[in-house]
Design an enzyme around this catalytic site. Structure first.
Site, PDB file in Angstrom:
ATOM      1  N   ASP A 184       0.135   3.322 -19.911  1.00 59.84           N
ATOM      2  CA  ASP A 184      -0.155   1.898 -20.079  1.00 59.84           C
ATOM      3  C   ASP A 184      -0.700   1.624 -21.487  1.00 59.84           C
ATOM      4  O   ASP A 184      -1.543   2.356 -21.994  1.00 59.84           O
ATOM      5  CB  ASP A 184      -1.212   1.507 -19.029  1.00 59.84           C
ATOM      6  CG  ASP A 184      -1.462   0.018 -18.953  1.00 59.84           C
ATOM      7  OD1 ASP A 184      -0.514  -0.725 -18.661  1.00 59.84           O
ATOM      8  OD2 ASP A 184      -2.618  -0.399 -19.177  1.00 59.84           O
ATOM      9  N   ASP A 203       0.834  -1.202   0.000  1.00 52.42           N
ATOM     10  CA  ASP A 203       0.000   0.000   0.000  1.00 52.42           C
ATOM     11  C   ASP A 203       0.872   1.256   0.000  1.00 52.42           C
ATOM     12  O   ASP A 203       2.098   1.176   0.089  1.00 52.42           O
ATOM     13  CB  ASP A 203      -0.967  -0.031   1.195  1.00 52.42           C
ATOM     14  CG  ASP A 203      -0.262  -0.438   2.481  1.00 52.42           C
ATOM     15  OD1 ASP A 203       0.809   0.133   2.761  1.00 52.42           O
ATOM     16  OD2 ASP A 203      -0.760  -1.352   3.177  1.00 52.42           O
ATOM     17  N   GLU A 235       4.546   2.825 -22.325  1.00 50.21           N
ATOM     18  CA  GLU A 235       4.662   1.381 -22.467  1.00 50.21           C
ATOM     19  C   GLU A 235       4.155   1.084 -23.870  1.00 50.21           C
ATOM     20  O   GLU A 235       2.951   1.029 -24.105  1.00 50.21           O
ATOM     21  CB  GLU A 235       3.799   0.643 -21.433  1.00 50.21           C
ATOM     22  CG  GLU A 235       3.934  -0.858 -21.566  1.00 50.21           C
ATOM     23  CD  GLU A 235       2.705  -1.661 -21.159  1.00 50.21           C
ATOM     24  OE1 GLU A 235       2.881  -2.783 -20.682  1.00 50.21           O
ATOM     25  OE2 GLU A 235       1.567  -1.183 -21.340  1.00 50.21           O
TER      26      GLU A 235
HETATM   27  C1  GLC Z   1      -0.053  -3.269 -19.227  1.00 50.10           C
HETATM   28  C2  GLC Z   1       0.292  -3.637 -17.807  1.00 50.10           C
HETATM   29  C3  GLC Z   1      -0.164  -5.031 -17.555  1.00 50.10           C
HETATM   30  C4  GLC Z   1      -1.660  -5.092 -17.764  1.00 50.10           C
HETATM   31  C5  GLC Z   1      -2.038  -4.573 -19.132  1.00 50.10           C
HETATM   32  C6  GLC Z   1      -3.498  -4.335 -19.252  1.00 50.10           C
HETATM   33  O1  GLC Z   1       0.603  -4.060 -20.154  1.00 50.10           O
HETATM   34  O2  GLC Z   1       1.660  -3.464 -17.601  1.00 50.10           O
HETATM   35  O3  GLC Z   1       0.184  -5.468 -16.280  1.00 50.10           O
HETATM   36  O4  GLC Z   1      -2.099  -6.404 -17.628  1.00 50.10           O
HETATM   37  O5  GLC Z   1      -1.419  -3.342 -19.390  1.00 50.10           O
HETATM   38  O6  GLC Z   1      -3.847  -3.142 -18.603  1.00 50.10           O
HETATM   39 MG    MG Z   2      -1.827  -3.246   2.955  1.00 46.93          MG
END
Ligand code: GLC
Ligand code: MG
Length: 538
Positions: free
Chosen positions: A216, A46, A281
């Site tokens: 992401d 957390d 990413e």
């Molecule tokens: C990205 C994240 C991964 C997740 C995917 C869907 O690749 O790093 O952990 O499952 O997005 O949001």
């Molecule tokens: Mg916790």
């Protein structure tokens, strides 16, 4: 083997360093929140847990943290299924905890980058709930489409997690699109209303003090308006598992669309006044990733060529050359994350796997641009063993790299006083941060020394390739970085009459002693060497 050309960098290598952005030489550290530190004994990491361990990051030499999602979520994909992009899930803390974490981090000189999840939401998000009604304006927030006349999905797109990228809603008869789980419906980024919602979300977090966003699934946002079938790769069988099934297609219409760049440019207008970073990413080939770094797009993208790199000098060298050529100063060097096997495991495990992983990290650390470590990488950890009965990853295969951190040699490993959400794996006391800190030959100390030595390298110096077959070697200004990517020792001529090792992956190797002649390296040893100023140098 011919030495790769020095030039070929389509994106100015030294640009970021010359521009002096805070991230251009920074070391980042991915905090996988669920597994970093649990402050309240519920077995889940957390925000107060992160706050309590910031000193570890400062001591290691980190400049910024990237924290994985802490937003309210049903946790179908462990937080990457967001039901409120502006909120905080009570399991992780509350808004005040985020603000306090940012304040503490800033006071220690650390920046904070948070995860932005724009490709999809949770199916429990109020927008998606509303969109189930075809008459509701939120219908247009998502990819609701008619199926084929014979009752099939709208097209042949597949999910990254396996199976079709479409699920049928019996109530309306239409299908919703999802590149991941059905519980993660994709947003429609052609819709201006969606774009405005995310402008507000980004602004909200900037106002709360974050220093940027890890974006992401940045390759996924825009879809081709034709929604046409993706062509199959003739030479690639679907094979086993979701990744092979996904890779059997040429992803011409679902991901990697040029319109994504417009979205990133729009976000840049929001983050630039805050000196904020957009770190993508982007799971595409490096050339396609590079296109999102053009102009006013993403400032940074991860170097994913390294996440499945074989232990072969040619492969390592060409991944470096290729990433540098295509990502240039936008390369954020990394070889792992919470989605990938831990490098020591991928490289065969044990002392040998650890040595290989650190050798590659050394090559990445010497490159221009930021470097990101994934929590536990500094401890040389392998994947934790997770028995099939305890597996929880919806994709399968990612639990081993997500097992909780091991801070101290005590019950709960200093991670939790309760039952951890994932087993610890098969950790031993020597894996812990506590014991490694007390042992200056540990992986932790090697990583710290590497990060410190990296700061000696002139950030404006370009990469010049040296070396031969087995020793991957490059020069940057007065420094040479070399790694013996072989199972036997090898030597390289560093091109200077006198040189001094400043860092070696081998803690037993003496540093600081001037030497001459070829630089000899043990198998999987990597070094950073300072060259004496000499008339021999051009
Ligand atoms: C990205 C994240 C991964 C997740 C995917 C869907 O690749 O790093 O952990 O499952 O997005 O949001
Ligand atoms: Mg916790």
């Amino acid at each position: 083997m011919p030495v790769p050309p020095t030039g070929g960098a389509t994106r100015a290598q030294a640009g970021a360093a010359a521009g002096g952005s805070w991230w251009s030489t920074a070391v980042g550290y991915e905090v996988y929140l669920r597994s970093f530190a649990d402050s309240d004994g519920d077995g889940v990491g957390d925000l107060p847990g992160v706050r309590a361990h910031l000193d570890h990051l400062v001591w290691l030499g980190v400049d910024f943290l990237w924290i994985t999602p802490f937003y309210p979520s049903p946790m179908a994909d462990h937080g990457y299924d967001v039901s409120d992009h502006c909120g905080v899930d009570p399991r992780y803390g509350d808004e005040a905890d985020v603000v306090a974490l940012i304040r503490d981090a800033h006071a220690l000189g650390l920046r904070v980058v948070i995860d932005l999840v724009p490709n999809h939401t949770s199916d429990q998000h109020p927008w998606f709930a509303a969109s189930r009604d075809p008459a509701d304006p939120h219908r247009g927030y998502y990819l609701w489409r008619d199926g084929t006349p014979d009752g099939g999905p709208p097209n042949n797109w597949v999910s990254y997690f396996g199976g079709p990228a479409w699920t049928r809603d019996p109530a309306s008869g239409q299908w919703w699109g999802h590149l991941f789980l059905p519980e993660q419906p994709d947003l429609d980024w052609a819709n201006e209303a969606v774009r405005q919602e995310f402008d507000d979300i980004i602004q909200r977090w900037l106002d709360r003090g974050v220093d940027g966003f890890r974006v992401d699934v940045a390759q996924g946002l825009s879809k081709d308006p034709s929604f046409a079938d993706n062509p199959r790769h003739a030479d690639r069988p679907a094979g086993d598992g979701p990744r092979a099934a996904f890779d059997a297609y040429e992803h011409r219409f679902d991901i990697g669309q040029p319109e994504n760049l417009e979205i990133f440019e729009r976000w840049r207008k929001l983050v630039d006044p805050f000196d904020g970073v957009l770190l993508g990413e982007v799971y595409l080939d490096p050339e396609a990733v590079g296109r999102y770094l053009d102009g006013q797009g993403l400032q940074l993208a991860f170097s994913f060529a390294f996440v499945d790199l074989p232990w072969k000098a040619d492969a390592v060298r060409s991944a470096l050359v290729d990433t540098l050529a295509n990502l240039g100063s936008g390369a954020c060097w990394t070889q792992t994350s919470h989605d990938e096997p831990r490098p020591p495991t991928r490289f065969g495990g044990g002392a040998r796997g650890r040595a290989r992983a650190l050798a590659v990290t050394t090559l990445l650390a010497g490159m221009p641009g930021p470097l990101v470590l994934y929590q536990g990488e500094e401890l040389g950890l392998e994947d934790g063993a997770v028995p099939a009965a305890d597996a929880v990853d919806p994709m399968g295969g990612r639990d081993g790299c997500r097992t909780p951190m091991v801070w101290a040699s005590e019950p709960g490993w200093g991670f939790t006083t309760g039952t951890p959400w994932l087993p610890f794996g098969d950790r031993v006391p020597a894996d812990t941060a506590e014991l490694q800190r007390a042992d200056d030959r540990s992986p932790l100390h090697r990583h710290r020394a590497l990060l410190a030595t990296r700061r000696h390298i002139d950030p404006a110096a370009e990469v010049r390739w040296l070396g031969d077959d087995l020793v991957v070697t490059y020069r940057r200004g007065a420094h040479v970085v070399a790694a013996c990517v072989a199972d036997e020792p090898s030597a390289v001529d560093v091109g200077a009459h006198q040189w001094t090792i400043e860092f070696s992956t081998d803690p037993a190797r003496p540093v600081g002693e001037p030497s001459t002649g070829p630089l000899e390296l043990a198998s999987a040893e990597a070094v950073i060497v300072a060259m004496a100023p000499s008339p021999v140098l051009p």
